[in-house]
Design a protein around this motif. Structure first.
Motif, short mmCIF file in Angstrom:
data_model
loop_
_atom_site.label_atom_id
_atom_site.label_comp_id
_atom_site.label_asym_id
_atom_site.label_seq_id
_atom_site.Cartn_x
_atom_site.Cartn_y
_atom_site.Cartn_z
N HIS A 176 0.90 -1.25 0.07
CA HIS A 176 0.06 -0.02 -0.07
C HIS A 176 0.81 1.35 -0.20
O HIS A 176 1.93 1.25 0.61
CB HIS A 176 -1.06 -0.14 1.34
CG HIS A 176 -1.75 -0.98 1.04
ND1 HIS A 176 -3.17 -0.97 0.58
CD2 HIS A 176 -1.75 -2.35 1.68
CE1 HIS A 176 -3.81 -2.22 0.72
NE2 HIS A 176 -3.08 -3.02 1.46
N LYS A 177 0.48 2.35 -0.67
CA LYS A 177 1.36 3.57 -0.84
C LYS A 177 0.26 4.66 -0.18
O LYS A 177 -0.60 4.83 0.00
CB LYS A 177 1.50 3.79 -2.16
CG LYS A 177 1.80 2.53 -3.29
CD LYS A 177 3.35 2.25 -2.76
CE LYS A 177 4.07 1.30 -3.67
NZ LYS A 177 3.27 -0.06 -3.37
N VAL A 178 1.29 5.67 0.57
CA VAL A 178 1.05 6.85 1.10
C VAL A 178 1.40 8.05 0.54
O VAL A 178 2.64 8.09 0.34
CB VAL A 178 0.80 6.70 2.58
CG1 VAL A 178 0.46 8.01 3.32
CG2 VAL A 178 0.12 5.55 3.23
N THR A 179 0.76 9.10 0.05
CA THR A 179 1.19 10.47 -0.32
C THR A 179 1.43 11.31 0.98
O THR A 179 0.48 11.41 1.71
CB THR A 179 0.26 11.06 -1.35
OG1 THR A 179 0.40 10.11 -2.68
CG2 THR A 179 0.75 12.17 -1.81
N TYR A 230 6.44 17.09 -1.52
CA TYR A 230 5.75 16.11 -2.16
C TYR A 230 6.30 14.56 -2.30
O TYR A 230 7.31 14.68 -3.07
CB TYR A 230 5.16 16.48 -3.11
CG TYR A 230 4.12 15.48 -3.84
CD1 TYR A 230 2.76 15.37 -3.70
CD2 TYR A 230 4.66 14.70 -4.91
CE1 TYR A 230 2.23 14.44 -4.46
CE2 TYR A 230 4.00 13.48 -5.59
CZ TYR A 230 2.55 13.36 -5.26
OH TYR A 230 1.80 12.42 -5.68
N VAL A 252 5.88 10.15 -2.08
CA VAL A 252 5.08 8.91 -1.86
C VAL A 252 5.78 7.95 -1.35
O VAL A 252 7.04 7.66 -1.91
CB VAL A 252 4.44 8.44 -3.14
CG1 VAL A 252 3.79 7.11 -3.07
CG2 VAL A 252 3.56 9.34 -3.80
N ASN A 277 -3.89 8.30 1.76
CA ASN A 277 -3.79 6.98 0.98
C ASN A 277 -3.92 6.91 -0.46
O ASN A 277 -4.72 7.82 -1.40
CB ASN A 277 -5.01 6.03 1.61
CG ASN A 277 -4.85 5.77 2.69
OD1 ASN A 277 -3.73 5.46 3.39
ND2 ASN A 277 -5.93 5.53 3.68
N SER A 278 -2.91 6.48 -1.11
CA SER A 278 -2.97 6.43 -2.53
C SER A 278 -3.44 5.29 -3.39
O SER A 278 -3.01 4.05 -3.01
CB SER A 278 -1.31 6.56 -3.16
OG SER A 278 -0.67 7.88 -2.77
N GLU A 279 -4.54 5.48 -4.50
CA GLU A 279 -4.98 4.28 -4.94
C GLU A 279 -4.02 3.58 -5.76
O GLU A 279 -4.16 2.36 -6.02
CB GLU A 279 -6.08 4.58 -5.56
CG GLU A 279 -7.28 5.26 -4.75
CD GLU A 279 -7.99 3.95 -4.00
OE1 GLU A 279 -8.02 2.98 -4.52
OE2 GLU A 279 -8.37 4.45 -2.90
N VAL A 286 -0.07 4.06 -8.23
CA VAL A 286 1.31 4.67 -8.43
C VAL A 286 1.89 4.47 -9.67
O VAL A 286 1.86 3.20 -9.88
CB VAL A 286 2.28 4.64 -7.40
CG1 VAL A 286 3.49 5.48 -7.91
CG2 VAL A 286 1.80 5.23 -5.86
#
Length: 293
Positions: free
Chosen positions: A207-210, A251, A253, A279-281, A283
């Motif tokens: 899972h990714k987070v910006t 900025y 991720v 939360n990033s859907e 990338v």
């Protein structure tokens, strides 16, 4: 550098963590098999389920009693070989250790059913199974078999692939249904579904987070983030609307499993920093992900 550690110290810490995770995960998975899985005659999916299905089939149809350890280790030999070639030697080595340890623990631990209610067995057994796999993955290991497939696809596609593995496990469960009846198989599907959802929720690596970071220490924090995370950082200059002070917005991720450490690092550098985590859907483009080796 902030929190600089020698390479040997980091490697040693990772090694100890991996071993502890493998041992704990093996114990939980073994207890789960001898308490919930056996009590409900479930087929938990994956190569664990395939091993139990093979053991049960040999016993029922051929009257041959083969230890679980022999079957499970034999079936996992080919996936382990593929893991060495396509995933990584360290990850596969820890996984092989877990396969062997779990296999022998299942043979040694006595059967201790907690409940015979099929729904409770399916739900709580699935939760324990998912937790065991998450602990193993946190230690850069797996329970083998289809877990190798899931990890390989997750690294290749850069997104969780456990629901794909759930589809493969459903095929194994269907075969078990034809052999031993579909009631236990349907409960086994519930078991596997619960297990899959636990992994999806708790395993954060994919899972990714910006992070949007507002600070006066843009240059310092930006450089530290590059060194600490190896992720790209983009810097914007602006002005706060309230105090009219010049500010920098960074900025970047990061992986969801990195957020806690990254935020802690940033706050050490600027206690007054403002951070918005989103939360990033998905990338697209180059994104550094630490090798599971």
């Amino acid at each position: 550098m902030v929190y600089a550690k020698t390479r040997n110290e980091k490697e040693w810490k990772k090694h100890i963590t991996s071993l502890l995770c493998v041992v704990v995960a093996s114990i939980i998975m073994s207890i789960n098999i001898k308490s919930f899985v056996r009590a409900g005659d479930l087929i938990p999916g994956g190569f664990t389920g395939l091993s139990l299905l093979t053991q049960r089939s040999l016993n029922v149809f051929l009257h041959i009693d083969v230890p679980y350890s022999i079957i499970n280790i034999t079936l996992n030999a080919l996936p382990a070989f593929i893991g060495f070639k396509m995933i990584g030697k360290k990850f596969t080595s820890y996984s092989v250790l877990m396969i062997v340890l779990n296999s022998f623990l299942v043979d040694l631990i006595p059967i201790t059913p907690i409940t015979y209610d099929p729904l409770l067995v399916s739900v709580f057994g699935g939760i324990l199974n998912g937790v065991a796999i998450v602990i193993a993955l946190s230690g850069r290991a797996s329970s083998g078999g289809t877990d190798f497939i899931a990890v390989y696809l997750s690294n290749k596609l850069r997104k969780p692939s456990w629901n794909f593995v759930f589809g493969i496990n459903t095929v194994i469960l269907t075969v078990g249904g034809f052999l031993f009846g579909f009631e236990a198989t349907m409960y086994s599907i519930i078991f596997q579904f619960v297990s899959t959802q636990v992994i999806e929720r708790l395993h954060r690596r994919d899972h990714k987070v910006t992070l949007l970071i507002i600070t006066k220490e843009g240059e310092t924090i930006g450089q530290e983030l590059l060194e600490y995370t190896h992720h790209g950082v983009t810097q914007f200059e602006g002005q706060g609307c309230y105090l009219k002070e010049n500010k920098t917005m960074l900025y970047t991720v990061v992986g969801a499993d990195e957020v806690k450490d990254v935020v802690h690092l940033i706050k050490k550098l600027d206690p007054k920093v403002f951070i918005n985590a989103i939360n990033s859907e998905g990338v697209t483009g180059r994104f550094y992900q630490e090798p599971i080796e």
